[in-house]
Design a protein around this motif. Sequence first.
Motif, PDB file in Angstrom:
ATOM      1  N   ALA A  44      15.213 -20.592  28.818  1.00 41.68           N
ATOM      2  CA  ALA A  44      14.880 -18.758  28.141  1.00 41.68           C
ATOM      3  C   ALA A  44      14.831 -17.377  28.337  1.00 41.68           C
ATOM      4  O   ALA A  44      15.905 -16.858  27.770  1.00 41.68           O
ATOM      5  CB  ALA A  44      13.635 -18.948  27.164  1.00 41.68           C
ATOM      6  N   VAL A  45      14.497 -17.503  29.804  1.00 40.03           N
ATOM      7  CA  VAL A  45      14.566 -16.275  30.499  1.00 40.03           C
ATOM      8  C   VAL A  45      16.107 -15.758  31.254  1.00 40.03           C
ATOM      9  O   VAL A  45      16.435 -15.074  31.198  1.00 40.03           O
ATOM     10  CB  VAL A  45      13.792 -15.930  31.772  1.00 40.03           C
ATOM     11  CG1 VAL A  45      13.725 -14.971  32.552  1.00 40.03           C
ATOM     12  CG2 VAL A  45      11.708 -16.050  31.044  1.00 40.03           C
ATOM     13  N   GLU A  46      16.654 -16.426  31.339  1.00 36.36           N
ATOM     14  CA  GLU A  46      18.062 -17.030  31.850  1.00 36.36           C
ATOM     15  C   GLU A  46      19.245 -16.544  30.739  1.00 36.36           C
ATOM     16  O   GLU A  46      20.101 -15.240  30.887  1.00 36.36           O
ATOM     17  CB  GLU A  46      18.779 -18.109  32.252  1.00 36.36           C
ATOM     18  CG  GLU A  46      18.624 -18.318  33.723  1.00 36.36           C
ATOM     19  CD  GLU A  46      19.019 -19.711  34.202  1.00 36.36           C
ATOM     20  OE1 GLU A  46      19.970 -19.781  33.362  1.00 36.36           O
ATOM     21  OE2 GLU A  46      17.624 -20.495  35.190  1.00 36.36           O
ATOM     22  N   CYS A  47      18.409 -16.513  29.470  1.00 36.78           N
ATOM     23  CA  CYS A  47      19.092 -16.113  28.405  1.00 36.78           C
ATOM     24  C   CYS A  47      18.666 -14.789  28.129  1.00 36.78           C
ATOM     25  O   CYS A  47      19.614 -13.297  27.801  1.00 36.78           O
ATOM     26  CB  CYS A  47      18.926 -16.839  27.104  1.00 36.78           C
ATOM     27  SG  CYS A  47      20.014 -16.816  25.464  1.00 36.78           S
ATOM     28  N   ALA A  48      17.781 -14.519  27.497  1.00 38.05           N
ATOM     29  CA  ALA A  48      17.042 -12.910  27.914  1.00 38.05           C
ATOM     30  C   ALA A  48      17.682 -12.104  28.689  1.00 38.05           C
ATOM     31  O   ALA A  48      17.914 -10.791  28.027  1.00 38.05           O
ATOM     32  CB  ALA A  48      15.388 -12.956  27.767  1.00 38.05           C
ATOM     33  N   ARG A  49      17.635 -12.614  30.477  1.00 35.57           N
ATOM     34  CA  ARG A  49      17.800 -11.248  31.093  1.00 35.57           C
ATOM     35  C   ARG A  49      19.516 -10.771  30.968  1.00 35.57           C
ATOM     36  O   ARG A  49      20.305  -9.765  30.502  1.00 35.57           O
ATOM     37  CB  ARG A  49      17.963 -11.514  32.482  1.00 35.57           C
ATOM     38  CG  ARG A  49      16.341 -11.954  32.884  1.00 35.57           C
ATOM     39  CD  ARG A  49      16.201 -12.334  33.704  1.00 35.57           C
ATOM     40  NE  ARG A  49      15.163 -12.382  34.248  1.00 35.57           N
ATOM     41  CZ  ARG A  49      14.608 -13.299  35.738  1.00 35.57           C
ATOM     42  NH1 ARG A  49      15.067 -13.794  36.018  1.00 35.57           N
ATOM     43  NH2 ARG A  49      13.467 -12.504  36.127  1.00 35.57           N
ATOM     44  N   ALA A  50      20.405 -12.229  29.284  1.00 39.49           N
ATOM     45  CA  ALA A  50      22.116 -12.045  30.089  1.00 39.49           C
ATOM     46  C   ALA A  50      22.070 -11.277  28.776  1.00 39.49           C
ATOM     47  O   ALA A  50      23.744 -10.732  28.885  1.00 39.49           O
ATOM     48  CB  ALA A  50      22.167 -13.885  29.732  1.00 39.49           C
ATOM     49  N   PHE A  51      21.389 -11.519  27.518  1.00 42.42           N
ATOM     50  CA  PHE A  51      21.384 -10.738  26.245  1.00 42.42           C
ATOM     51  C   PHE A  51      21.127  -9.400  26.548  1.00 42.42           C
ATOM     52  O   PHE A  51      21.990  -8.406  26.652  1.00 42.42           O
ATOM     53  CB  PHE A  51      19.927 -11.278  25.507  1.00 42.42           C
ATOM     54  CG  PHE A  51      21.259 -12.644  24.327  1.00 42.42           C
ATOM     55  CD1 PHE A  51      21.883 -12.559  24.654  1.00 42.42           C
ATOM     56  CD2 PHE A  51      19.921 -13.692  23.846  1.00 42.42           C
ATOM     57  CE1 PHE A  51      22.884 -13.867  23.940  1.00 42.42           C
ATOM     58  CE2 PHE A  51      20.432 -14.222  23.433  1.00 42.42           C
ATOM     59  CZ  PHE A  51      21.412 -14.742  23.117  1.00 42.42           C
ATOM     60  N   HIS A  57      19.273  -2.874  22.391  1.00 41.27           N
ATOM     61  CA  HIS A  57      18.006  -3.026  21.383  1.00 41.27           C
ATOM     62  C   HIS A  57      17.819  -4.263  21.322  1.00 41.27           C
ATOM     63  O   HIS A  57      19.115  -5.655  21.336  1.00 41.27           O
ATOM     64  CB  HIS A  57      18.938  -1.978  20.057  1.00 41.27           C
ATOM     65  CG  HIS A  57      19.145  -0.829  20.325  1.00 41.27           C
ATOM     66  ND1 HIS A  57      18.729  -0.121  20.515  1.00 41.27           N
ATOM     67  CD2 HIS A  57      20.117  -0.177  20.457  1.00 41.27           C
ATOM     68  CE1 HIS A  57      19.224   1.236  21.013  1.00 41.27           C
ATOM     69  NE2 HIS A  57      20.210   1.209  20.333  1.00 41.27           N
ATOM     70  N   TYR A  58      17.146  -4.752  20.458  1.00 41.25           N
ATOM     71  CA  TYR A  58      16.311  -6.119  20.260  1.00 41.25           C
ATOM     72  C   TYR A  58      15.408  -5.962  19.494  1.00 41.25           C
ATOM     73  O   TYR A  58      14.926  -5.201  19.096  1.00 41.25           O
ATOM     74  CB  TYR A  58      15.857  -7.224  21.755  1.00 41.25           C
ATOM     75  CG  TYR A  58      14.901  -6.074  22.578  1.00 41.25           C
ATOM     76  CD1 TYR A  58      13.636  -7.170  21.886  1.00 41.25           C
ATOM     77  CD2 TYR A  58      14.732  -5.374  23.582  1.00 41.25           C
ATOM     78  CE1 TYR A  58      11.870  -6.518  22.105  1.00 41.25           C
ATOM     79  CE2 TYR A  58      13.737  -4.704  23.526  1.00 41.25           C
ATOM     80  CZ  TYR A  58      12.441  -5.122  23.530  1.00 41.25           C
ATOM     81  OH  TYR A  58      11.651  -4.702  23.893  1.00 41.25           O
ATOM     82  N   LEU A  59      15.554  -6.548  18.759  1.00 39.08           N
ATOM     83  CA  LEU A  59      14.241  -6.739  17.462  1.00 39.08           C
ATOM     84  C   LEU A  59      13.643  -8.300  17.897  1.00 39.08           C
ATOM     85  O   LEU A  59      13.394  -9.159  18.514  1.00 39.08           O
ATOM     86  CB  LEU A  59      15.008  -7.168  16.656  1.00 39.08           C
ATOM     87  CG  LEU A  59      13.806  -7.660  15.149  1.00 39.08           C
ATOM     88  CD1 LEU A  59      13.616  -6.217  14.719  1.00 39.08           C
ATOM     89  CD2 LEU A  59      14.856  -8.023  14.247  1.00 39.08           C
ATOM     90  N   VAL A 128      20.990 -15.602   9.226  1.00 43.99           N
ATOM     91  CA  VAL A 128      20.655 -13.706   8.816  1.00 43.99           C
ATOM     92  C   VAL A 128      21.138 -13.089  10.435  1.00 43.99           C
ATOM     93  O   VAL A 128      21.666 -12.645  10.375  1.00 43.99           O
ATOM     94  CB  VAL A 128      20.140 -13.306   7.929  1.00 43.99           C
ATOM     95  CG1 VAL A 128      20.239 -12.329   7.584  1.00 43.99           C
ATOM     96  CG2 VAL A 128      20.014 -14.385   6.442  1.00 43.99           C
ATOM     97  N   PHE A 129      20.007 -13.370  10.790  1.00 44.67           N
ATOM     98  CA  PHE A 129      19.940 -11.871  11.922  1.00 44.67           C
ATOM     99  C   PHE A 129      20.734 -12.359  13.227  1.00 44.67           C
ATOM    100  O   PHE A 129      21.633 -11.495  13.883  1.00 44.67           O
ATOM    101  CB  PHE A 129      18.492 -12.182  12.523  1.00 44.67           C
ATOM    102  CG  PHE A 129      17.763 -11.253  11.413  1.00 44.67           C
ATOM    103  CD1 PHE A 129      17.675  -9.973  11.168  1.00 44.67           C
ATOM    104  CD2 PHE A 129      17.192 -11.947  10.556  1.00 44.67           C
ATOM    105  CE1 PHE A 129      16.687  -9.565  10.329  1.00 44.67           C
ATOM    106  CE2 PHE A 129      15.484 -11.202  10.140  1.00 44.67           C
ATOM    107  CZ  PHE A 129      15.513  -9.824  10.000  1.00 44.67           C
TER     108      PHE A 129
END
Length: 136
Positions: A44-51, A57-59, A128-129
């Motif tokens: 999850a951390v790897e994915c968050a860093r990639a995003f 921006h993020y929500l 949706v998001f």
Amino acid sequence: MICAAPFPDRVLHHAAMNFCHASFETYQVYDSYACRVGKGAHKAVECARAFAGRHRHYLKLDIRRYFDSIDHEILKQQMWRRFKDRRLLEILDAIIGSYETAPGKGLPIGNLGTEIKGTPYLIMAIRVFLPCNKAT
């Protein structure tokens, strides 16, 4: 509040989830990392860093008391549509009904399967998001 089921119940939860896991995986969002084989906090951390590297921006959302608000009857209906084995459904019904925060509502945080069983309630909003949310 985090709840831990008694040991015999946890054994039953594991047996039920082993049987149900493949079916539950079919409707999971690809970028959902809790309680999934090959996923977890590090992924999850790897994915968050990639995003974060691709988006400015993020929500961030947190649904207050989400698991406390899950309706048992709706969840049971979803399980009955997904599975046909009567004994399994009786076990799932018993697991779902074993905990309440209000009459007919709530799933215990900390029990195996809570996060996975709670996902159907969020799938529509997530899609949706994140309409392009799929494996790459």
